[in-house]
Motif scaffolding. Sequence first.
Motif, PDB file in Angstrom:
ATOM      1  N   ARG A 349     -39.351 -38.541 -21.972  1.00  0.00           N
ATOM      2  CA  ARG A 349     -38.602 -39.699 -22.465  1.00  0.00           C
ATOM      3  C   ARG A 349     -38.103 -40.583 -21.326  1.00  0.00           C
ATOM      4  NH1 ARG A 349     -34.606 -35.470 -23.868  1.00  0.00           N
ATOM      5  NH2 ARG A 349     -32.714 -35.774 -22.607  1.00  0.00           N
ATOM      6  N   TYR A 350     -38.262 -40.104 -20.088  1.00  0.00           N
ATOM      7  CA  TYR A 350     -37.902 -40.938 -18.944  1.00  0.00           C
ATOM      8  C   TYR A 350     -38.920 -40.721 -17.846  1.00  0.00           C
ATOM      9  CZ  TYR A 350     -35.492 -42.855 -14.896  1.00  0.00           C
ATOM     10  OH  TYR A 350     -35.186 -43.589 -13.776  1.00  0.00           O
ATOM     11  N   ILE A 351     -39.516 -41.805 -17.366  1.00  0.00           N
ATOM     12  CA  ILE A 351     -40.427 -41.754 -16.237  1.00  0.00           C
ATOM     13  C   ILE A 351     -40.162 -42.993 -15.388  1.00  0.00           C
ATOM     14  CG2 ILE A 351     -42.281 -42.810 -17.601  1.00  0.00           C
ATOM     15  CD1 ILE A 351     -44.284 -41.301 -15.810  1.00  0.00           C
ATOM     16  N   GLY A 352     -39.964 -42.771 -14.110  1.00  0.00           N
ATOM     17  CA  GLY A 352     -39.655 -43.905 -13.256  1.00  0.00           C
ATOM     18  C   GLY A 352     -39.553 -43.482 -11.809  1.00  0.00           C
ATOM     19  N   GLY A 353     -39.239 -44.442 -10.968  1.00  0.00           N
ATOM     20  CA  GLY A 353     -39.122 -44.161  -9.546  1.00  0.00           C
ATOM     21  C   GLY A 353     -39.065 -45.456  -8.759  1.00  0.00           C
ATOM     22  N   GLY A 354     -39.468 -45.358  -7.519  1.00  0.00           N
ATOM     23  CA  GLY A 354     -39.418 -46.531  -6.647  1.00  0.00           C
ATOM     24  C   GLY A 354     -40.242 -46.289  -5.411  1.00  0.00           C
ATOM     25  N   GLY A 355     -39.855 -46.945  -4.337  1.00  0.00           N
ATOM     26  CA  GLY A 355     -40.579 -46.809  -3.079  1.00  0.00           C
ATOM     27  C   GLY A 355     -41.694 -47.816  -2.926  1.00  0.00           C
ATOM     28  N   ALA A 356     -42.283 -48.223  -4.030  1.00  0.00           N
ATOM     29  CA  ALA A 356     -43.350 -49.233  -4.045  1.00  0.00           C
ATOM     30  C   ALA A 356     -43.428 -49.769  -5.470  1.00  0.00           C
ATOM     31  CB  ALA A 356     -44.682 -48.635  -3.615  1.00  0.00           C
ATOM     32  N   ALA A 357     -43.945 -50.970  -5.605  1.00  0.00           N
ATOM     33  CA  ALA A 357     -44.044 -51.579  -6.936  1.00  0.00           C
ATOM     34  C   ALA A 357     -45.132 -50.899  -7.754  1.00  0.00           C
ATOM     35  CB  ALA A 357     -44.336 -53.071  -6.808  1.00  0.00           C
ATOM     36  N   MET A 358     -44.860 -50.692  -9.035  1.00  0.00           N
ATOM     37  CA  MET A 358     -45.859 -50.151  -9.943  1.00  0.00           C
ATOM     38  C   MET A 358     -46.809 -51.278 -10.361  1.00  0.00           C
ATOM     39  SD  MET A 358     -47.332 -47.905 -11.845  1.00  0.00           S
ATOM     40  CE  MET A 358     -46.305 -46.444 -12.006  1.00  0.00           C
ATOM     41  N   PRO A 359     -48.116 -51.109 -10.117  1.00  0.00           N
ATOM     42  CA  PRO A 359     -49.069 -52.151 -10.533  1.00  0.00           C
ATOM     43  C   PRO A 359     -48.944 -52.439 -12.027  1.00  0.00           C
ATOM     44  CG  PRO A 359     -50.137 -50.566  -9.090  1.00  0.00           C
ATOM     45  CD  PRO A 359     -48.777 -49.999  -9.412  1.00  0.00           C
ATOM     46  N   GLN A 360     -48.999 -53.697 -12.382  1.00  0.00           N
ATOM     47  CA  GLN A 360     -48.776 -54.091 -13.769  1.00  0.00           C
ATOM     48  C   GLN A 360     -49.779 -53.437 -14.716  1.00  0.00           C
ATOM     49  OE1 GLN A 360     -48.371 -58.277 -14.358  1.00  0.00           O
ATOM     50  NE2 GLN A 360     -48.517 -58.162 -16.585  1.00  0.00           N
TER      51      GLN A 360
END
Length: 587
Positions: A349-360
């Motif tokens: 129910r939750y997926i996410g993060g950072g460090g770099a942009a997620m390609p659209q």
Amino acid sequence: MTAASSTASSTASSAASFPASPFTTPPDRPHFRAWPRRLPTQVVLPDTSLWYNLEVSARRYPDKAAIRYFGGTVTFREMEAQATSLAGWLQQRAGVKKGDRVLLYMQNCPQFLLSYYAILRADAVVVPVNPMNRTEEFRHYITDAQAKVAICSADLAAGVEEANAGVPADAQLAHILVTEYADALPPTHVHPEDAPPAWLTAVHPLPAGYARWTDAMGARLAPGPHTAGPDDMAVMPYTSGTTGFPKGCIHTHRTVMHNVIGGATWSGNGSESVQLSVLPLFHVTGMQYGMNVPIYTGATVVMLPRWDREVAGRLISRYQVTHWTNIPTMVIDFLGSPNLSDFDLRSLRYIGGGGAAMPQAVAERLREQFGLSYIEGYGLSETIAPTHSNPLERPKQQCLGIPTFNTDARVIDPVTLQELPVGEVGEIIVRGPQVFKGYWGKPDATRDAFIEFEGATFFRTGDLGRMDEDGYFFLTDRLKRMINASGFKVWPAEVENLLYKHPAVQEACIIGTHDPYRGETVKAVVVLRAAARGNTTADDIIGWARDNMAAYKYPRVVEFVDALPKSGTGKVMWRQLQESENAKAGG
């Protein structure tokens, strides 16, 4: 000098305490228009230590699984007991006192969590070190942190011994505790398809004088009373910088606690949650979401020591994982699995993060195929993970999100230091309870990292971005010289310093170059010594760098030139080389 910088200059005191400052976000900030109704706009922090979080969860959920690891289980009761015993060893056998820095140097494993919380229980300071660091790199942590104790995995012990031998006798580590990864593995494996790889079961020779993990745990020594408070030092992650040497970021129990409570509240992580922990725990994002948040909420951590998309898919399916914090390259790889349709992802129910942009395109596939919105966020070692995150209810793609709880963020002109209008690009500055207290032993660097703005002290992130009319922030460039390789920050000056140790290298300049998988990777522009010309190949340089630098850091591309472009004052014009490289890639 700001309060933060003056405090940081007094870090010779091992028990340094940093009084808290009140933080409120101006109510007229535009991001409140996008603020989720389910969430409070501020969080209230407890006046307790991080250790207390484990103590509370062990009382509330004693027999609940705290860690699942290759079919084995560590309950909250067991985790607290083992961490307490290890704290006793640290105090009684290793002489650890309040405020002492203890190096923690290993891959993701249960021992990392136990060591982290044992160090906190002993009123000491955790100094997490990237296990990919090599001997020369590790030596800096010994001397800069003024550490006398280290806990490491057996595969890294020889490197620790070599690094320690190169340090003056009065600055060397006095006690080194070593664990084999196999020390935490269950005697039998319930799921043969997920049996541990050979590197986890390997046995390594132990250098003379080093203590064994099993002996330390078996001693069952009791620590003294826990006295660390919210404003005492707790964790000191290192961040590299333009000087070429990593700097320790001073974090207290309170600064870390803010993003623990905020992260749990924002993502809806509770005692019923199951967190897939696969990001490196030495890194602030992995540390917070793969360890500290679930320990605070009483959730279960499912550990994966190294990324493996097939194992990750089976673990999500088997343990009904609800939360998965990652970097975009993991998701890209995961969606490329030939077994993707066999994985049961309905629990997520939750997926996410950072460090770099997620390609659209990848984000759209994730949403269309699995009904999951990828929640991007933004933070730094100096802010112990997020200052910004996208609301689950209203995320924007390739966006840092909005400022989180109690956090004020602005975009300013980096020269005039004046706030810029909506849509204009400038430097992002932030203020909040999660901002660090300064760089360890570096008051000048600390002073430069903060500015006074509208009567308050803000941290200068060094990142360029813009804010839209809804209060969402977007990253556009970097004010500082830095390469982002799969979410790992690589500082060219640090790589250059190491590369100059190669006997064939006369001069070197490190720049970023486009990489289809990593997004950006490291390129070395090298001038060879006269005697090495014609005798040294790019592969020679790359091979040497691979042996002497962390895996994410070493150059993947080497270009030989006769001379580096220089300014009239003799400074290497790295920006000219970078712009030329960008032009080749069409960037």
